[in-house]
Design an enzyme around this catalytic site. Structure first.
Site, PDB file in Angstrom:
ATOM      1  N   THR A  67      45.115  47.111  35.145  1.00  0.00           N
ATOM      2  CA  THR A  67      46.384  48.141  34.162  1.00  0.00           C
ATOM      3  C   THR A  67      45.410  49.853  34.014  1.00  0.00           C
ATOM      4  O   THR A  67      45.533  50.105  34.860  1.00  0.00           O
ATOM      5  CB  THR A  67      46.344  46.952  33.361  1.00  0.00           C
ATOM      6  N   ALA A 115      43.699  43.561  41.579  1.00  0.00           N
ATOM      7  CA  ALA A 115      42.589  43.756  41.864  1.00  0.00           C
ATOM      8  C   ALA A 115      42.046  43.706  42.930  1.00  0.00           C
ATOM      9  O   ALA A 115      40.725  44.155  43.298  1.00  0.00           O
ATOM     10  CB  ALA A 115      42.360  42.485  40.715  1.00  0.00           C
TER      11      ALA A 115
END
Lengths: 272, 237
Positions: A67, A115
């Site tokens: 994020t 990720a």
């Protein structure tokens, strides 16, 4: 294709594995090409089915998503500040993720989006940068490094990669900051904030950068404050604030502060 | 038209309308349940898993542990889709052998973790539906835990729970091992006996509240003297 080539060199038979398994979705064609030819069909079968709601007890596969990250150029280099939360759906999978990837001692990459996508492609970028150094006997420029990354992921455009990264470094032309994402964007700029909490971070940094000529300490505080405010308002950001400073000698890690501690610190400042 | 309101996976209500034809697509995945947990200590690592293998509303087996021994210093726990767990462990074993033959030494825990990351990412567009946790000793002999997501994103942790009851176990571990959200408490290092007892207690709690966890608990304790296995019964209902 980059992905198939990298993995083919290490694992002998295993690159055929996925292709055979995809056979039952693509009805007729058997191709020897890499991932691109079965892209469209594969995407609708594999990734979407995996993510769609199963009936009854079947679960979705959930990947970790990164994020709030930000980076800005200033007089003395580039400041990079990131949070450290990774979520899988509504579950916080980790509060200690390293979202700044150290490509080499003078180049940093940030992680936002998927990720695994970010860490894999940036690790591959580190390898390409090293090969460039060996071939050309000089360090790679930030523009060239970001171009390598952008070209690598552009081949997978539309296949569901999720990556929003900033390549930050210092080369012959001074501080460099590029935003690269999996849609194919590659933009040079002085300030970027990426991720779900980016809007909150922009607010803080834009107001702090108005007065020019920041000292290193002021710039670090600004970056830290921006990420803290983003974690305050964005549910998908949190954990710790990791702060890096890129200067002419390379990068160094300035600080790692827990958001809870920062909250108490800023609270004390306002109470005074 | 008959409508039933059912709570879906994310807590929102789903509506089932029993009218008209419904398209059922073949899904290559199935969810076989199971929970895995790993804890790293100063000179030991513990990998524990339950042994229940379920599918839908049925239990296929009560004796299907999810910990697999890779080397003398590394154990992997895999939960999710059992078919992919079996295949993935076979691939890892093969790659370990190849490395041993080419490099004349065993892979270290960190190297296995990095390799697993690229194996998982190789199937980025048709992932292995497996939640992996590797537990073992690093080159210095300290405990190491590496946790993965299904496409290969990984990081080194001190403790991690994965699988169906992970959301129930992780907060308890955060509090007891990580001392999170506790003020004025002394941070004592975790001893092996305390860690094993904690793992047993934590799984007993998980078996109470998660339907996919239960039957028995298999604990693998990795120390420099080798890997010791222990089996503890859990609720069978």
């Amino acid at each position: 294709m980059a992905l198939a080539n990298v993995l083919q060199s290490e694992s002998v038979d295993f690159s055929n594995y996925g292709r055979k398994c995809r056979g039952f979705s693509s009805s007729l064609y058997e191709t020897e090409l890499g991932l691109e030819s079965v892209g469209g069909d594969n995407l609708s079968f594999a990734v979407r089915t995996a993510c769609s709601d199963g009936d009854g007890p079947e679960r979705k596969i959930q990947f970790l998503h990164g994020t709030t990250t930000l980076a800005f150029k200033f007089q003395h280099g580039v400041i990079v500040a990131v949070d450290s939360r990774a979520t899988a759906g509504a579950y916080i999978a980790s509060q200690t993720v390293k979202k700044v990837i150290e490509i080499n001692p003078y180049l940093l990459g940030t992680m936002a989006g998927g990720a695994a996508d970010c860490s894999f492609w940036e690790r591959l970028l580190a390898r390409q940068c090293r090969v460039y150094e060996l071939r050309n006997k000089e360090r790679i420029s930030v523009a060239a490094a970001s171009k390598l990354l952008a070209n690598m992921v552009y081949q997978y455009k539309g296949m569901g990669l999720s990556m929003g990264t900033m390549v930050c470094g210092w080369d012959k032309t001074g501080p460099g900051l590029y935003y690269v994402d999996s849609e194919g964007n590659r933009v040079c700029g002085d300030l970027f904030a990426v991720g779900s909490g980016s809007m909150y971070a922009y607010g803080i940094v834009d107001s702090g950068l108005k007065q020019k000529d920041l000292t290193v300490e002021e710039a670090c505080d600004l970056g830290c404050r921006a990420i803290y405010q983003a974690t305050y308002r964005d549910a998908y950001s949190g954990g710790q604030v990791n702060l890096y400073h890129v200067h002419s000698e390379g990068w160094n890690r300035v600080s790692q502060s827990d958001v809870l501690m920062l909250h108490q610190q800023y609270q004390n400042l306002t109470d005074q | 038209m008959f409508v039933t309101q059912v709570y879906g996976d994310n807590g929102k209500m789903k509506e089932y309308h029993y009218t008209g034809p419904v398209e059922h697509r073949f899904s290559p995945y199935s969810f076989n349940g199971g929970t895995v947990l790993a804890v790293a200590g100063e000179d030991f690592a513990i990998v524990a898993s339950d042994t229940r293998l379920s599918e839908g509303y049925s239990i296929h087996s009560r004796d299907s542990p999810k910990c697999y021994k890779l080397t003398d210093t590394t154990v992997i726990g895999c939960s999710g889709f059992h078919g992919d767990c079996l295949t993935l462990t076979k691939i890892i074993d093969a790659r370990l052998k190849m490395y041993k033959h080419s490099n004349n030494k065993c892979m270290t825990s960190g190297a296995i973790a990095a390799m697993l990351s690229t194996i998982l990412y190789g199937r980025r567009f048709f992932p292995y539906y497996v939640y992996n946790i590797i537990g073992g000793l690093d080159e210095e002999g300290k405990g190491a835990v590496y946790s993965f997501d299904p496409v290969g994103s990984y990081q080194r942790d001190t403790y991690k729970a994965g699988g169906s009851a992970s959301a129930m176990l992780q907060p308890l571990l955060d509090n007891q091992i990580g001392f999170k959200n506790m003020e004025g408490v002394q941070h004592l290092p975790l001893s092996q006996e305390k860690a094993v007892q904690l793992v047993k207690d934590v799984f007993i709690s998980a078996a109470e509240r998660d339907v996919y966890t239960g039957d028995a608990l298999r604990i693998c304790i990795v120390t420099k003297d080798g890997i010791k296995e222990e089996t503890v019964p859990l609720r069978k209902d």
